[in-house]
Design a protein around this motif. Structure first.
Motif, PDB file in Angstrom:
ATOM      1  N   ASP A 409       0.834  -1.207   0.000  1.00 35.66           N
ATOM      2  CA  ASP A 409       0.000   0.000   0.000  1.00 35.66           C
ATOM      3  C   ASP A 409       0.868   1.256   0.000  1.00 35.66           C
ATOM      4  OD1 ASP A 409      -2.481  -1.246   0.020  1.00 35.66           O
ATOM      5  OD2 ASP A 409      -2.678  -1.198   2.194  1.00 35.66           O
ATOM      6  N   ALA A 410       1.944   1.211   0.790  1.00 36.45           N
ATOM      7  CA  ALA A 410       2.825   2.378   0.896  1.00 36.45           C
ATOM      8  C   ALA A 410       3.505   2.670  -0.436  1.00 36.45           C
ATOM      9  CB  ALA A 410       3.865   2.144   1.990  1.00 36.45           C
ATOM     10  N   PHE A 411       4.094   1.658  -1.058  1.00 33.68           N
ATOM     11  CA  PHE A 411       4.804   1.906  -2.316  1.00 33.68           C
ATOM     12  C   PHE A 411       3.849   2.352  -3.418  1.00 33.68           C
ATOM     13  CE2 PHE A 411       8.602  -0.455  -0.754  1.00 33.68           C
ATOM     14  CZ  PHE A 411       9.537   0.509  -1.088  1.00 33.68           C
ATOM     15  N   LEU A 412       2.673   1.735  -3.486  1.00 32.39           N
ATOM     16  CA  LEU A 412       1.711   2.172  -4.492  1.00 32.39           C
ATOM     17  C   LEU A 412       1.273   3.609  -4.220  1.00 32.39           C
ATOM     18  CD1 LEU A 412       0.146   1.320  -6.990  1.00 32.39           C
ATOM     19  CD2 LEU A 412      -1.698   0.548  -5.485  1.00 32.39           C
ATOM     20  N   GLY A 413       1.126   3.951  -2.938  1.00 31.41           N
ATOM     21  CA  GLY A 413       0.766   5.321  -2.586  1.00 31.41           C
ATOM     22  C   GLY A 413       1.803   6.327  -3.033  1.00 31.41           C
ATOM     23  N   LEU A 414       3.084   5.955  -2.975  1.00 31.29           N
ATOM     24  CA  LEU A 414       4.141   6.854  -3.446  1.00 31.29           C
ATOM     25  C   LEU A 414       3.991   7.121  -4.940  1.00 31.29           C
ATOM     26  CD1 LEU A 414       7.321   5.498  -1.615  1.00 31.29           C
ATOM     27  CD2 LEU A 414       5.729   7.273  -0.876  1.00 31.29           C
ATOM     28  N   ASN A 415       3.581   6.111  -5.702  1.00 30.99           N
ATOM     29  CA  ASN A 415       3.389   6.296  -7.138  1.00 30.99           C
ATOM     30  C   ASN A 415       2.357   7.380  -7.425  1.00 30.99           C
ATOM     31  OD1 ASN A 415       4.148   3.287  -8.972  1.00 30.99           O
ATOM     32  ND2 ASN A 415       4.925   3.829  -6.969  1.00 30.99           N
ATOM     33  N   TYR A 416       1.404   7.538  -6.512  1.00 34.51           N
ATOM     34  CA  TYR A 416       0.314   8.499  -6.713  1.00 34.51           C
ATOM     35  C   TYR A 416       0.511   9.815  -5.956  1.00 34.51           C
ATOM     36  CZ  TYR A 416      -2.772   5.096  -9.004  1.00 34.51           C
ATOM     37  OH  TYR A 416      -3.335   4.217  -9.890  1.00 34.51           O
ATOM     38  N   ASN A 419       2.116  15.439  -3.087  1.00 34.42           N
ATOM     39  CA  ASN A 419       2.741  16.402  -2.185  1.00 34.42           C
ATOM     40  C   ASN A 419       3.232  15.661  -0.945  1.00 34.42           C
ATOM     41  OD1 ASN A 419       0.340  16.024  -0.558  1.00 34.42           O
ATOM     42  ND2 ASN A 419      -0.673  17.539  -1.864  1.00 34.42           N
ATOM     43  N   TRP A 420       3.816  16.414  -0.006  1.00 36.60           N
ATOM     44  CA  TRP A 420       4.360  15.838   1.226  1.00 36.60           C
ATOM     45  C   TRP A 420       3.270  15.158   2.056  1.00 36.60           C
ATOM     46  CZ3 TRP A 420       8.704  14.313   3.376  1.00 36.60           C
ATOM     47  CH2 TRP A 420       8.824  14.219   4.772  1.00 36.60           C
ATOM     48  N   ARG A 421       2.087  15.725   2.066  1.00 37.81           N
ATOM     49  CA  ARG A 421       1.006  15.113   2.834  1.00 37.81           C
ATOM     50  C   ARG A 421       0.669  13.728   2.284  1.00 37.81           C
ATOM     51  NH1 ARG A 421      -2.422  18.621   1.871  1.00 37.81           N
ATOM     52  NH2 ARG A 421      -3.577  17.544   0.220  1.00 37.81           N
ATOM     53  N   ASP A 422       0.536  13.611   0.965  1.00 35.55           N
ATOM     54  CA  ASP A 422       0.270  12.304   0.354  1.00 35.55           C
ATOM     55  C   ASP A 422       1.425  11.341   0.601  1.00 35.55           C
ATOM     56  OD1 ASP A 422      -2.031  13.423  -0.657  1.00 35.55           O
ATOM     57  OD2 ASP A 422      -1.297  13.577  -2.723  1.00 35.55           O
ATOM     58  N   PHE A 423       2.617  11.870   0.507  1.00 30.70           N
ATOM     59  CA  PHE A 423       3.830  11.061   0.669  1.00 30.70           C
ATOM     60  C   PHE A 423       3.877  10.432   2.067  1.00 30.70           C
ATOM     61  CE2 PHE A 423       8.458  10.755   1.550  1.00 30.70           C
ATOM     62  CZ  PHE A 423       8.869  10.003   0.444  1.00 30.70           C
ATOM     63  N   THR A 424       3.689  11.243   3.088  1.00 29.50           N
ATOM     64  CA  THR A 424       3.754  10.722   4.464  1.00 29.50           C
ATOM     65  C   THR A 424       2.550   9.852   4.783  1.00 29.50           C
ATOM     66  OG1 THR A 424       2.791  12.790   5.287  1.00 29.50           O
ATOM     67  CG2 THR A 424       5.193  12.600   5.308  1.00 29.50           C
ATOM     68  N   ALA A 425       1.389  10.152   4.197  1.00 36.66           N
ATOM     69  CA  ALA A 425       0.224   9.296   4.409  1.00 36.66           C
ATOM     70  C   ALA A 425       0.477   7.901   3.844  1.00 36.66           C
ATOM     71  CB  ALA A 425      -1.011   9.907   3.754  1.00 36.66           C
ATOM     72  N   ALA A 426       1.180   7.822   2.716  1.00 37.11           N
ATOM     73  CA  ALA A 426       1.528   6.521   2.150  1.00 37.11           C
ATOM     74  C   ALA A 426       2.521   5.794   3.051  1.00 37.11           C
ATOM     75  CB  ALA A 426       2.110   6.701   0.748  1.00 37.11           C
ATOM     76  N   LEU A 427       3.535   6.515   3.526  1.00 35.46           N
ATOM     77  CA  LEU A 427       4.568   5.872   4.341  1.00 35.46           C
ATOM     78  C   LEU A 427       4.039   5.404   5.691  1.00 35.46           C
ATOM     79  CD1 LEU A 427       7.750   8.042   3.666  1.00 35.46           C
ATOM     80  CD2 LEU A 427       7.044   5.888   2.596  1.00 35.46           C
ATOM     81  N   GLU A 428       2.921   5.954   6.141  1.00 37.20           N
ATOM     82  CA  GLU A 428       2.362   5.507   7.415  1.00 37.20           C
ATOM     83  C   GLU A 428       1.944   4.038   7.357  1.00 37.20           C
ATOM     84  OE1 GLU A 428      -0.458   7.381  10.917  1.00 37.20           O
ATOM     85  OE2 GLU A 428      -0.436   8.281   8.918  1.00 37.20           O
ATOM     86  N   LYS A 429       1.748   3.517   6.144  1.00 37.43           N
ATOM     87  CA  LYS A 429       1.377   2.114   5.974  1.00 37.43           C
ATOM     88  C   LYS A 429       2.584   1.207   5.760  1.00 37.43           C
ATOM     89  CE  LYS A 429      -3.144   3.279   4.054  1.00 37.43           C
ATOM     90  NZ  LYS A 429      -4.101   3.094   2.934  1.00 37.43           N
ATOM     91  N   TYR A 430       3.761   1.782   5.824  1.00 38.77           N
ATOM     92  CA  TYR A 430       4.991   1.028   5.554  1.00 38.77           C
ATOM     93  C   TYR A 430       5.356   0.162   6.762  1.00 38.77           C
ATOM     94  CZ  TYR A 430       9.472   0.154   3.282  1.00 38.77           C
ATOM     95  OH  TYR A 430      10.529  -0.443   2.655  1.00 38.77           O
ATOM     96  N   ASN A 445       9.801  21.772  -2.349  1.00 32.35           N
ATOM     97  CA  ASN A 445       9.901  21.198  -1.011  1.00 32.35           C
ATOM     98  C   ASN A 445      10.790  19.966  -1.003  1.00 32.35           C
ATOM     99  OD1 ASN A 445       7.843  22.978   0.252  1.00 32.35           O
ATOM    100  ND2 ASN A 445       6.472  21.938  -1.188  1.00 32.35           N
ATOM    101  N   THR A 446      11.466  19.756   0.120  1.00 32.60           N
ATOM    102  CA  THR A 446      12.282  18.554   0.317  1.00 32.60           C
ATOM    103  C   THR A 446      11.958  17.967   1.679  1.00 32.60           C
ATOM    104  OG1 THR A 446      14.134  19.752   1.319  1.00 32.60           O
ATOM    105  CG2 THR A 446      14.171  19.475  -1.088  1.00 32.60           C
ATOM    106  N   GLY A 447      12.287  16.696   1.852  1.00 34.66           N
ATOM    107  CA  GLY A 447      12.019  16.061   3.130  1.00 34.66           C
ATOM    108  C   GLY A 447      12.680  14.713   3.258  1.00 34.66           C
ATOM    109  N   TYR A 448      12.478  14.124   4.416  1.00 30.76           N
ATOM    110  CA  TYR A 448      13.078  12.820   4.748  1.00 30.76           C
ATOM    111  C   TYR A 448      12.166  12.131   5.744  1.00 30.76           C
ATOM    112  CZ  TYR A 448      15.867   9.558   7.519  1.00 30.76           C
ATOM    113  OH  TYR A 448      16.293   8.456   8.217  1.00 30.76           O
ATOM    114  N   TYR A 449      12.012  10.793   5.597  1.00 29.80           N
ATOM    115  CA  TYR A 449      11.264  10.008   6.579  1.00 29.80           C
ATOM    116  C   TYR A 449      11.864   8.605   6.638  1.00 29.80           C
ATOM    117  CZ  TYR A 449       7.131  10.510   9.557  1.00 29.80           C
ATOM    118  OH  TYR A 449       6.306  10.709  10.633  1.00 29.80           O
TER     119      TYR A 449
END
Length: 786
Positions: A409-416, A419-430, A445-449
């Motif tokens: 779910d997380a990796f597929l979410g990254l494909n879609y 923005n940062w909000r979508d990105f972190t929402a996807a990683l929450e399922k990692y 914007n840049t970031g790290y998680y």
């Protein structure tokens, strides 16, 4: 003479006929194995037309009109077309079914794989996925089976004499479990820790597994963390296991090593993201190069996958739906391994309740083997191989074997992600394996998680096996919001190279202080990027990614050059090292001497801990600086580190002379340091290896940014940057990427090695969705059918 002439002509005709027949066989194999890549085909399972345009390097650019599921269908199709054998082999690895096609020699691997239960874990993960993910998995699976139905047969299937089974949805996520093993846990360190304690005592831990240096760079600073101070301490749980049990536990590592899944010094990755305040364009630049085992075919498959909403391009893995590392039209991401401690070995008490299951392993040319697997509440009993029920029962607890894994779910979410909000929402399922994700978007914007399930241990650090009596249990996982992360850091730079993630003030324990990679790569990347505070360009980032200057040499140089050589050959070799700048290129002679010498020094603990033990470069440095105990070897008459330096140099140059000749001036690095991209099944079969294995001289060495650690026995490179990408957020289509070998998996097909030449030379392909950048193309159109 005329008779002899007729005989000669007859033999010539025989030879010609044999050659014609052989050529006919090759042509037949090419026709029956190479996929269809142009024209039009009608396939059931599609909701609308799809075009697959392969560019000059065989990279497919998929365009689906009706649905994103159609785009994923097409990805499954091209994966099977180009990598059928790789996909089936990886599936058999995850299932523990190699013996069915490879025979009895694969039994140790199957026992390991069935005992740990990788495929069972994948089966439990599938129901936990979101409805969108399950739709995409179903579409991908249908595409794979559509490719299989085209009846183009990979040469490996003909050689081994079997037909692959239809693909299933579980197969489409199963390989992720093996990646979690390859990139996560400290099972091997726990076993090594027990051996160290038994033979060297508690003080030996820091000598063989040195802590991360206090002055070493961390990915995030204390200010970037913004979290409270660390609370409490941990105790070192003394663990003792009989040698027979240690051998049984080691058998799993040996089996994994035979599959190319092993932790080796210098195996890691680099990624970094640069904020717009540091670049010439004013927009971020993101770079990534995951360091993994190099194989034939290569692990990665480059792809550009677009549907009505899906817009992803980058590196995919055959057998897995979606893009794993790459970008879409707004967001880019890269990954390196965090390597938190997510595995624990539990010594179960005699009263522990165990369940059992029986696994039947079919063996080609032999009888079926019945394997009884026992499990405790913590996980599978992994000490049964060899030791059986005679020794302690040791169970493995590991996050990747827990139910409810939603990593896909997380990796597929990254494909879609937009923005940062979508990105972190996807990683929450990692869940696993935990990775350092760097992020950038077109808005600047840049970031790290660092997402993933990381256990919380209260009062113990997980570095050694512990009692399974309930006194050492996980009390939960680090909450997602408190995992290491930063968004738009003030200095505009995040660098990761498997180094320590957070300073000691972080309130949780990610990993034991001995688990982090040495700081050499992270330090070198940071130094190079900060040397030009502003105006960084894509070309600047390429130079950093390809850097081959050895900080290990700079660290060890004064210690090594102080050696008193024994013999003329050692003296000449030492003289060649004196003026060396540490740049490890194929033309360098000092590189060859240094790496051969370093390999000898890294073996200095083998007389105490066995031939499989190798020190990292930091441990070698610490021993030489402190005159450590590991330098001594009473059997060889070595009294101190001066003796160790002298004798190890002598052994190194003797080996090189036997291999390359008596003149050190001719020992250029490229003669011995060649990449070994070997086939998983036929790499060691002499009659076939020439066809399936691929090699070329390579730059780089131990802990260089362009990491290329030589194998200590052969000096060949078996691990390294399996994929490189650099994404320019000011103009996405100026981005670049490259794999380590080629798109094709069929040795008789196209695009088998055309990326290897670029990769070794430090060149790239355009990571572009613009057809004008694709060169000569071929297009296959898929039409929906009933």
């Amino acid at each position: 003479m005329r008779g002899l002439g007729r005989l000669g002509r007859g033999l010539l005709w025989v030879v010609l006929l044999v050659l014609i027949a052989a050529l006919g066989v090759v042509v037949w194999l090419k026709v029956t194995s190479n996929p269809r890549v142009s024209g039009t085909v009608t396939l059931p399972g599609l909701s609308g037309p799809v075009t697959i345009t392969r560019d000059a390097w065989g990279v497919p650019h998929i365009r689906a009109q009706a649905s994103d599921e159609d785009a994923m269908f097409a990805l499954g199709l091209v994966h099977w077309q180009d990598r059928a054998w790789q996909m089936d082999f990886q599936r058999r690895v995850s299932q523990g079914r190699l013996s069915e096609v490879l025979g009895e020699a694969a039994l140790p691997q199957d026992r390991f794989l069935r005992t740990w239960g990788f495929y069972r874990a994948a089966q439990s993960a599938l129901p936990a996925l979101s409805e969108r993910s399950r739709r995409m998995v179903r579409a991908y699976t249908a595409g794979v089976n559509a490719g299989m139905a085209q009846r183009k047969v990979a040469p490996e299937f003909r050689i081994l004499g079997y037909t692959p089974e239809p693909w299933t949805d579980v197969d489409s996520i199963a390989w992720s479990k093996l990646m979690a093993y390859d990139l996560g846990g400290n099972y091997d360190d726990e076993l090594l820790g027990v051996r160290i304690l038994k033979r060297l005592g508690e003080g030996g831990l820091n000598e063989v597994l040195p802590p991360y240096p206090a002055d070493g760079p961390t990915i995030l600073s204390r200010d970037e963390l913004g979290l409270g101070a660390k609370a409490g301490g941990t105790d070192l749980q003394q663990a003792t296991l009989p040698d027979a049990t240690l051998r049984a536990l080691q058998a799993h590592l040996d089996a994994a090593r035979a599959l190319g899944m092993e932790r080796v010094p210098g195996k890691g990755s680099n990624d970094w993201v640069i904020g717009g305040q540091r670049t010439a364009s004013g927009k971020p630049i993101l770079a990534d190069d995951p360091h993994l085992a190099l194989s034939s075919p290569m692990l990665w498959y480059l792809a550009d996958v677009q549907g009505p909403r899906l817009r992803a391009i980058g590196a995919s893995i055959p057998g897995l739906p979606g893009i794993v590392i790459g970008r879409n039209d707004r967001v880019a991401w890269g990954v390196t391994n965090v390597n938190p401690d997510v595995q624990d070995l539990y010594i179960e008490p005699a009263t522990a309740r165990l369940t059992t299951r029986t696994e039947v392993i079919k063996v080609k040319g032999g009888q079926d083997v019945r394997l009884t697997v026992r499990e405790s509440a913590h996980g599978p009993i992994v000490s049964d191989v060899g030791a059986g029920e005679l020794g302690p029962r040791v169970a493995l607890k590991w996050t990747a074997l827990q139910p409810g894994d939603t990593t896909f779910d997380a990796f597929l979410g990254l494909n879609y992600a937009r923005n940062w909000r979508d990105f972190t929402a996807a990683l929450e399922k990692y869940v696993a394996p935990s990775q350092n994700f760097v992020y950038a978007d077109v808005d600047g914007n840049t970031g790290y998680y660092a997402p993933g399930r990381v256990p919380i241990r209260r009062g113990w650090d997980g570095s050694l096996p512990v009692p399974g009596d309930g006194s050492r249990e996980w009390t939960g996982y680090i909450p997602f919001a408190r995992l290491p992360h930063t968004y738009n850091p003030a200095d505009g730079l995040v660098v990761t190279a498997n180094n320590q993630v957070v300073p000691s003030s972080y309130p949780y324990t990610l990993a034991n202080i001995r688990n982090w990679a040495e700081p050499y790569r992270a330090g070198r990347i940071t130094d190079l990027l900060t040397a030009k505070p502003t105006g960084l360009t894509l070309d600047d980032v390429k130079r950093v990614q390809l850097d081959t200057t050895s900080l290990v040499w700079r660290d060890l140089k004064p210690l090594l050059l102080a050696t008193q050589p024994e013999g003329d050959l050692s003296r000449r070799a030492l003289d060649l090292l004196r003026g060396w700048d540490g740049n490890q290129t194929t033309a360098s002679v000092p590189s060859t001497i240094f790496e051969a010498w370093l390999a000898e020094l890294q073996a200095m603990a083998q007389d105490e801990l066995g031939d499989s033990t190798r020190l990292n470069s930091l441990a070698v440095r610490n021993q030489l600086r402190a005159g450590g105990e590991l330098c001594r070897d009473e059997a060889d008459g070595q009294q101190d580190c001066a003796d160790e330096l002298r004798s190890s140099l002598g052994r190194a140059v003797e080996r090189l002379a036997n291999r390359l000749g008596p003149d050190p001036g001719g020992w250029t690095y490229g003669k011995v340091h060649t990449v070994a991209s070997n086939h998983r099944a036929f790499g060691n079969v002499k009659a076939l290896a020439w066809l399936f294995n691929h090699s070329t001289p390579t730059n780089g060495g131990t802990n260089t940014v362009n990491v290329a650690r030589p194998d200590p026995d052969t000096m060949r490179q078996t691990h390294g940057p399996s994929y490189r990408q650099i994404v320019d957020l000011s103009n996405m289509n100026r981005s670049v990427y490259v794999g380590s070998l080629g798109q094709g998996g069929n040795p008789l097909g196209d695009h088998v090695t055309d990326q290897q030449t670029l990769w070794a030379a430090g060149d790239y392909l355009p990571m572009s969705t613009d057809e004008g950048d694709w060169g000569k193309t071929r297009t296959l159109t898929l039409n929906p059918g009933r």
